[in-house]
Design a protein around this motif. Structure first.
Motif, PDB file in Angstrom:
ATOM      1  N   GLY A 179      39.909  10.464  14.546  1.00  0.00           N
ATOM      2  CA  GLY A 179      39.737  11.061  16.046  1.00  0.00           C
ATOM      3  C   GLY A 179      40.793  11.042  16.452  1.00  0.00           C
ATOM      4  O   GLY A 179      41.471  10.684  16.118  1.00  0.00           O
ATOM      5  N   GLU A 183      39.000  11.989  24.539  1.00  0.00           N
ATOM      6  CA  GLU A 183      37.655  11.792  24.931  1.00  0.00           C
ATOM      7  C   GLU A 183      37.268  12.574  26.249  1.00  0.00           C
ATOM      8  O   GLU A 183      38.269  12.737  27.161  1.00  0.00           O
ATOM      9  CB  GLU A 183      37.172  10.528  25.294  1.00  0.00           C
ATOM     10  CG  GLU A 183      37.488   9.580  23.754  1.00  0.00           C
ATOM     11  CD  GLU A 183      36.857   8.034  24.228  1.00  0.00           C
ATOM     12  OE1 GLU A 183      36.605   7.781  25.499  1.00  0.00           O
ATOM     13  OE2 GLU A 183      36.845   7.303  23.226  1.00  0.00           O
ATOM     14  N   ASP A 301      40.504  22.236  21.487  1.00  0.00           N
ATOM     15  CA  ASP A 301      39.772  21.138  20.685  1.00  0.00           C
ATOM     16  C   ASP A 301      39.951  19.520  21.124  1.00  0.00           C
ATOM     17  O   ASP A 301      40.860  19.175  20.314  1.00  0.00           O
ATOM     18  CB  ASP A 301      39.203  21.563  19.229  1.00  0.00           C
ATOM     19  CG  ASP A 301      38.442  21.077  18.648  1.00  0.00           C
ATOM     20  OD1 ASP A 301      37.557  19.859  19.175  1.00  0.00           O
ATOM     21  OD2 ASP A 301      38.104  21.092  17.308  1.00  0.00           O
ATOM     22  N   THR A 303      38.335  17.021  20.174  1.00  0.00           N
ATOM     23  CA  THR A 303      37.944  16.165  19.057  1.00  0.00           C
ATOM     24  C   THR A 303      39.271  16.183  17.911  1.00  0.00           C
ATOM     25  O   THR A 303      39.272  14.978  17.237  1.00  0.00           O
ATOM     26  CB  THR A 303      36.925  16.618  18.196  1.00  0.00           C
ATOM     27  OG1 THR A 303      37.078  18.012  17.621  1.00  0.00           O
ATOM     28  CG2 THR A 303      35.658  16.870  19.142  1.00  0.00           C
ATOM     29  N   THR A 304      40.097  17.049  18.061  1.00  0.00           N
ATOM     30  CA  THR A 304      41.437  17.128  16.983  1.00  0.00           C
ATOM     31  C   THR A 304      42.593  17.180  17.875  1.00  0.00           C
ATOM     32  O   THR A 304      43.672  17.190  17.349  1.00  0.00           O
ATOM     33  CB  THR A 304      41.174  18.013  15.970  1.00  0.00           C
ATOM     34  OG1 THR A 304      41.017  19.591  16.892  1.00  0.00           O
ATOM     35  CG2 THR A 304      39.971  17.905  15.189  1.00  0.00           C
ATOM     36  N   GLY A 395      35.132  21.526  17.760  1.00  0.00           N
ATOM     37  CA  GLY A 395      34.543  20.048  17.089  1.00  0.00           C
ATOM     38  C   GLY A 395      33.136  19.923  17.429  1.00  0.00           C
ATOM     39  O   GLY A 395      32.546  20.848  18.211  1.00  0.00           O
ATOM     40  N   GLU A 396      32.500  19.129  16.989  1.00  0.00           N
ATOM     41  CA  GLU A 396      31.328  18.817  17.460  1.00  0.00           C
ATOM     42  C   GLU A 396      30.341  19.859  16.792  1.00  0.00           C
ATOM     43  O   GLU A 396      29.005  20.015  17.148  1.00  0.00           O
ATOM     44  CB  GLU A 396      30.829  18.472  18.643  1.00  0.00           C
ATOM     45  CG  GLU A 396      31.629  17.249  19.293  1.00  0.00           C
ATOM     46  CD  GLU A 396      31.441  17.049  20.886  1.00  0.00           C
ATOM     47  OE1 GLU A 396      31.199  18.032  21.481  1.00  0.00           O
ATOM     48  OE2 GLU A 396      31.381  15.860  21.013  1.00  0.00           O
TER      49      GLU A 396
END
Length: 464
Positions: A179, A183, A301, A303-304, A395-396
């Protein structure tokens, strides 16, 4: 006697003509019976050694099966069905294409993930099979059937191919967690400039940073007003009474003009900053160095902690620059995947790509990809009036297309401007089906999201 002979010839001619006409009438009722083909149906494509299955690429085509057209010895329509099974004996049919008329069919990574799940495979590095070995790999089997009439008809003429085994591997997540460390925060941007004060979708998110109670948002705004609030609720909201960058609870609306922005919210000092901020692809490979429209926008993004763009490129050169301006631009001096400010142009060949840029270490990747796009009478006359509008994968397992201008009409979603893989909506319920019905749209500007994270893909329109 000669006269009699001539008369006889004429009589016989009439008789033959009459018989021929009757014979033609009867020929219309001839029945052709389809026979088993002399040459069995078989795959003509070759399987790869291994198929790596990752949720991040679930919409990509894993394999396009191609086969010959068998001759059933009758002038009749031949149909096909591609089937997949986790069992070599096909005691269960775990995948079916449905009836096909063409001699090829694409299977996606998501289709193979479904088969892997049916086998009990997973991408969790902490689980193993009964033998104590990792349970993330196995073999699935495919075959193709050709038939006359319906696939389930009794005693119909048909042909079944030999099996094609595919070696599949679920890509395991890092056992160390992984991860980006970034967040979504509980704070968001709300307003007429963002989401019609919450009526056109959730607030635009702020993300955490390496500083406590300091958050950042990368947003596309319209002319209008905005505020900041927590949990999509007015119980805790902040505005700016003096238009001086200082925030007050329940304060005045903040006026903005349309554009892409970076907003930093500092709850330690109750202040905020807002600045124009947009990374994009420019070059002869995309927009004639800015002479043929704006740069291809990169999206953040979280998430990255990287920036990404789904982009269709031409043979040529490209660079990455800030705010559609040459003041800050990046190239690659060493052609080694590292960016330098003012660096050399990056040569590319025509194709569909996902560009990923990490500004933490100034590295990038440009990967050939299967990209979803928007096509239809509501956008580009079903591809006759320009390219599809490309989505960017985030992401996701979500995809975004921002500021899409539509006209009254119909649209669908397809991969790489090709009808081999396309999605529509059979029930007009927001759920997508392969080869589904056209989606009716009304004129306007929208952000469109595709979501492949659930059991069924969905789409969402956000009015701008």
């Amino acid at each position: 006697m000669k006269a009699f002979t001539n008369y006889l010839k004429i009589f016989m001619g009439v008789l033959v003509l009459t018989f021929g006409m009757v014979a033609c009438d009867k020929e219309d009722y001839l029945i052709f019976t389809a026979q088993e083909p002399s040459e069995a149906i078989s795959f003509t494509n070759n399987a790869s050694d291994t198929y790596l299955l990752s949720a991040d690429s679930r919409t990509n085509i894993a394999e396009r099966f191609v086969w010959n057209k068998p001759d059933f010895g009758a002038p009749t329509t031949v149909s096909y069905v591609v089937e997949g099974s986790v069992n070599e004996d096909f005691s269960t049919v775990d995948y079916s294409s449905g009836t096909l008329n063409e001699t090829n069919h694409a299977v996606t990574i998501n289709n193979l993930i479904a088969l892997a799940t049916a086998m009990g495979l997973d991408a969790d590095p902490n689980t193993n099979g009964p033998d104590g070995q990792p349970n993330n790999s196995g073999v699935v089997y495919f075959r193709v059937k050709a038939f006359v009439g319906s696939a389930d008809a009794v005693n119909n003429a048909s042909s079944v191919s030999d099996l094609m085994p595919l070696n599949i591997v679920m890509v395991e997540a890092s056992s160390g967690g992984g991860g980006s460390g970034v967040e979504k925060s509980s704070w968001g941007v709300v307003g007429s400039a963002a989401n019609d004060w919450g009526n056109a979708g959730p607030d635009l998110p702020f993300y955490t940073t390496d500083q406590a109670d300091v958050f950042v948002a990368y947003v596309n705004l319209k002319d209008g007003a905005m505020k900041f609030r927590e949990n999509n609720d007015w119980g805790n909201n902040l505005g700016d009474d003096g238009a001086d960058g200082t925030l007050e609870p329940g304060g005045a609306d903040i006026m903005v003009t349309a554009g892409d922005y970076k907003i930093v919210l500092d709850l330690n000092s109750n202040t905020y900053t807002i600045e124009p901020y947009s990374w994009g692809v420019v070059g002869s490979a995309y927009n004639d160095w800015g002479n043929n429209g704006p740069d291809a926008k990169l999206f953040y993004d979280y998430t990255t902690d990287t920036w990404k763009a789904g982009v269709k490129l031409l043979d040529g050169l490209m660079k990455i620059r800030l705010n559609n301006d040459w003041g800050t631009n990046f190239g690659d001096d060493g052609a080694d995947g590292t960016l330098e400010n003012g660096g050399a142009d990056i040569p590319v060949t025509a194709g569909f790509y996902t560009l990923t840029v990490n500004f933490n270490d100034n590295t990038y990747t440009l990967e050939s990809s299967d990209l979803w796009g928007i096509v239809g009478s509501g956008y580009n006359d079903w591809g006759n009036a320009g390219p599809d509008f490309m989505f960017t994968p985030l992401g996701e397992d979500k995809w975004i297309a921002e500021n899409v201008t539509l006209i009254d009409g119909m649209i669908k979603f397809r991969i790489n401007e090709d009808w081999g893989v396309n999605l529509g909506d059979d029930g007009a319920d927001g759920t997508l089906e392969a080869n589904g019905a056209d989606i009716a749209v009304t004129a306007g500007t929208y952000d469109i999201m595709l979501d492949f994270s659930g059991a069924d893909p969905t789409y969402t329109f956000i009015t701008k």
